[in-house]
Design an enzyme around this catalytic site. Structure first.
Site, PDB file in Angstrom:
ATOM      1  N   SER A 230      -3.839 -13.196 -86.211  1.00 60.08           N
ATOM      2  CA  SER A 230      -2.549 -13.843 -86.451  1.00 60.08           C
ATOM      3  C   SER A 230      -1.473 -12.887 -86.952  1.00 60.08           C
ATOM      4  O   SER A 230      -0.291 -13.068 -86.650  1.00 60.08           O
ATOM      5  CB  SER A 230      -2.708 -15.018 -87.415  1.00 60.08           C
ATOM      6  OG  SER A 230      -3.366 -14.611 -88.597  1.00 60.08           O
TER       7      SER A 230
ATOM      8  N   HIS B  22       0.749 -12.665 -92.357  1.00 64.34           N
ATOM      9  CA  HIS B  22       1.663 -13.263 -91.390  1.00 64.34           C
ATOM     10  C   HIS B  22       3.081 -12.709 -91.566  1.00 64.34           C
ATOM     11  O   HIS B  22       3.726 -12.289 -90.603  1.00 64.34           O
ATOM     12  CB  HIS B  22       1.688 -14.778 -91.549  1.00 64.34           C
ATOM     13  CG  HIS B  22       0.424 -15.440 -91.117  1.00 64.34           C
ATOM     14  ND1 HIS B  22       0.241 -16.808 -91.186  1.00 64.34           N
ATOM     15  CD2 HIS B  22      -0.730 -14.931 -90.607  1.00 64.34           C
ATOM     16  CE1 HIS B  22      -0.962 -17.111 -90.731  1.00 64.34           C
ATOM     17  NE2 HIS B  22      -1.564 -15.983 -90.389  1.00 64.34           N
TER      18      HIS B  22
END
Length: 203
Positions: free
Chosen positions: A126, A177
């Protein structure tokens, strides 16, 4: 300039590698076993900072905690790859993906060591995928000469909701992230500084 569509080869290769690694992990042990995932290359701060096992900054984004984690990331990767790879080129795309993934891992380590003071086991694609999201934002804003894409406001809302969702779930490494997202923006800006790319998207 509208580029003729080509199959996003790098995206497909990355997705296949992630899937193969996942099934290898499941054959050898369990992707839900944190200690086993550390053995397989997940990030664990003491091993990177104290033992200098820097390879984990790459291996971690080919590992996933469970099938749902894998599928969610691979769907995002395929969607972003379809939108990006043919526009910016395979080499630039691969560079953004790998550097964003590495810098996402660094962000996670820095946050956990210096802010929370807690050691965590971290893995997943991610961070690299958020890097692609950052790169796409750059192209949507600056890719079309003379005017901004109408997709930008909707895309910003999507990014905001994604980051907010990560903040609400304590099991998600939101530092990775954010780090990956910022890295993707900066890397894409550097790559396109001298030669602005005119990009056309269809809704």
């Amino acid at each position: 300039m509208r580029t003729e569509y080509k199959i996003p080869i790098i995206t497909i290769i990355l997705a296949v590698l992630n899937v193969l690694v996942y099934f290898y992990i499941e054959m050898k042990g369990s992707s839900y076993d944190s200690e086993f995932m550390i053995q397989m290359g997940a990030i664990y701060e003491p091993l990177v900072v104290e033992n200098h096992e820097y390879y984990r900054l790459i291996t971690h984004f080919f590992l996933h905690f469970g099938f749902d984690h894998l599928i969610n990331n691979m769907v995002s990767l395929l969607v972003l790859g379809y939108a990006l790879e043919n526009v910016i080129g395979r080499t630039r795309y691969a560079v953004i993906y790998f550097l964003s993934g590495i810098l996402a891992g660094v962000s996670s380590i820095v946050y956990n060591v210096f802010v929370t003071g807690e050691y965590t086991v971290s893995c997943g694609a991610s961070g690299a995928i958020y890097g692609l999201m950052g790169a796409l934002l750059v192209l949507l804003i600056w890719g079309n000469r003379g005017h901004r894409s109408s997709e930008v406001p909707r895309y910003l809302v999507f990014i905001g909701l994604s980051l907010y969702s990560g903040i609400q779930d304590t099991s998600i490494d939101n530092a990775a992230h954010i780090g990956g997202f910022i890295a993707g923006i900066l890397i894409c800006l550097i790559m396109t500084r001298k030669k602005r790319m005119e990009v056309s998207y269809e809704s």
